[in-house]
Motif scaffolding. Structure first.
Motif, PDB file in Angstrom:
ATOM      1  N   SER A   1      19.693 -41.702 -67.817  1.00  0.00           N
ATOM      2  CA  SER A   1      20.548 -42.946 -67.584  1.00  0.00           C
ATOM      3  C   SER A   1      20.998 -43.432 -66.320  1.00  0.00           C
ATOM      4  CB  SER A   1      21.948 -42.503 -68.175  1.00  0.00           C
ATOM      5  OG  SER A   1      22.983 -43.400 -68.027  1.00  0.00           O
ATOM      6  N   LEU A   2      20.600 -44.694 -66.007  1.00  0.00           N
ATOM      7  CA  LEU A   2      20.996 -45.370 -64.663  1.00  0.00           C
ATOM      8  C   LEU A   2      22.040 -46.241 -64.734  1.00  0.00           C
ATOM      9  CD1 LEU A   2      17.046 -45.875 -64.252  1.00  0.00           C
ATOM     10  CD2 LEU A   2      18.569 -43.830 -63.413  1.00  0.00           C
ATOM     11  N   GLU A   3      22.716 -46.196 -63.392  1.00  0.00           N
ATOM     12  CA  GLU A   3      23.848 -47.229 -63.309  1.00  0.00           C
ATOM     13  C   GLU A   3      23.574 -48.502 -62.586  1.00  0.00           C
ATOM     14  OE1 GLU A   3      26.836 -46.726 -64.298  1.00  0.00           O
ATOM     15  OE2 GLU A   3      26.348 -45.058 -65.292  1.00  0.00           O
ATOM     16  N   VAL A   4      22.353 -48.381 -61.894  1.00  0.00           N
ATOM     17  CA  VAL A   4      22.035 -49.365 -61.221  1.00  0.00           C
ATOM     18  C   VAL A   4      20.987 -50.100 -61.724  1.00  0.00           C
ATOM     19  CG1 VAL A   4      22.899 -48.593 -58.811  1.00  0.00           C
ATOM     20  CG2 VAL A   4      20.517 -48.207 -59.743  1.00  0.00           C
ATOM     21  N   PRO A   5      20.769 -51.579 -61.336  1.00  0.00           N
ATOM     22  CA  PRO A   5      19.554 -52.106 -61.943  1.00  0.00           C
ATOM     23  C   PRO A   5      18.288 -51.627 -61.473  1.00  0.00           C
ATOM     24  CG  PRO A   5      21.339 -53.770 -61.246  1.00  0.00           C
ATOM     25  CD  PRO A   5      21.535 -52.537 -60.689  1.00  0.00           C
ATOM     26  N   VAL A   6      17.146 -51.942 -62.266  1.00  0.00           N
ATOM     27  CA  VAL A   6      15.918 -51.353 -62.183  1.00  0.00           C
ATOM     28  C   VAL A   6      14.733 -52.112 -62.516  1.00  0.00           C
ATOM     29  CG1 VAL A   6      14.288 -49.471 -62.249  1.00  0.00           C
ATOM     30  CG2 VAL A   6      16.714 -48.841 -62.557  1.00  0.00           C
TER      31      VAL A   6
END
Length: 320
Positions: free
Chosen positions: A238-243
């Protein structure tokens, strides 16, 4: 001398590139350093990018830095511990037992970038560097030191057959946890190096001491480190920043030179990148680059121009 007291010196790339040595915590081989390279934009700006190179690599892509500078980004890159500028005489190249070891230099570099006036930073990695920055973002979800992640052909899976991937790699990874210094044949093709270096079929000039065409053997400890990091991606990190994840339109492997190697990913399987990028949880954008090489920034100029256009368009929207 502490990192906060150290000054930049002229880098080997010249042309307004500077470097700073980052003193890190000693490890199982002894003294450890990383090297932070920068080229600042003119006029001054508040945006930056921190670039992390891949396996068998170091930072040499001056064109990339200048391209970011021209778009109003301060450019920074790390030569990670035991690579390139940071490799010390007592160390084995790329000898780490967990990719989390790189968190120390990445975190320190991000703090330096913030202290030097950049309030918004893109964290960008190529190949193994893409695997590293994706995992870093996943394990530092509360950090405000980076606002987005860019992956250039990330190493989300070994480019092997199903049987080797499902049986051999987990077994070698298990052995690597117990016996990290044992080395095995790498099966790393020299042809990718031939496709990019100016002495063969490419246009790029870089150190063949720091980025050789062939790697005869690789340590089981490194295989273990990569395998553990890949499993986190494959299990749906899970990632919180745009990728932004960029990759070639196709992969191709050859045993002898052919010109097609200049228009495909000759190192990784792009189907793996697509498959596991879709498992990431968060705001994920995938972009396919027609005729892109493994390092998309080293593709032929019309192709890499499209890569930069995609990156800057995405970044402008993302960093509003």
């Amino acid at each position: 001398m502490s990192n906060s007291d150290s000054y930049y010196s002229k880098d080997i790339l010249g042309d307004e590139f500077q470097q700073k040595t980052l003193g890190l915590t000693d490890d199982y081989e002894g003294k450890v350093i990383a090297t932070l390279i920068r080229r600042t934009a003119q006029p001054e700006c508040s945006k930056a990018v921190l670039y992390i190179h891949g396996f068998n690599d170091y930072f040499f892509q001056a064109e990339m830095a200048k391209s970011f500078n021209e778009k109003g980004y301060n450019f920074y890159a790390l030569d990670l511990r035991k690579y390139g500028r940071s490799l010390l005489g007592h160390q084995k190249v790329h000898n780490v037992r967990s990719l989390r070891e790189y968190d120390e230099e990445i975190g320190l570099a991000l703090k330096i970038i913030r202290s030097e006036g950049s309030s918004k930073t893109l964290l960008m990695g190529h190949s193994t560097g893409g695997l590293i920055v994706t995992n870093y973002a996943g394990s530092h979800r509360e950090s405000d030191l980076f606002q987005a992640v860019i992956c250039n052909s990330p190493f989300f899976e070994f480019n092997l057959g199903d049987l080797e991937t499902k049986l051999a790699i987990p077994f070698l990874s298990f052995l690597g946890r117990l016996f990290p210094d044992i080395k095995i044949p790498s099966r790393f093709s020299r042809l990718y190096g031939y496709s990019i270096h100016k002495d063969h079929y490419g246009e790029w000039d870089y150190s063949l001491e720091w980025k050789p065409h062939g790697i005869p053997k690789i340590s089981l400890g490194f295989i273990h480190a990569v395998h553990i990091a890949q499993k986190k991606i494959q299990n749906g990190l899970s990632l919180e920043v745009p990728v932004l994840i960029l990759h070639s339109h196709a992969s191709h492997r050859e045993n002898e030179w052919t010109g097609i190697l200049k228009t495909v990913d000759a190192v990784l399987n792009v189907d793996h990148i697509r498959k596991y990028a879709k498992k990431l949880a968060g705001e994920i954008t995938m972009t396919e680059i027609e005729n892109g090489m493994h390092d998309l920034m080293l593709s032929e100029k019309p192709v890499r121009d499209k890569v930069y256009a995609k990156i800057f368009q995405w970044a402008e929207q993302t960093l509003k």
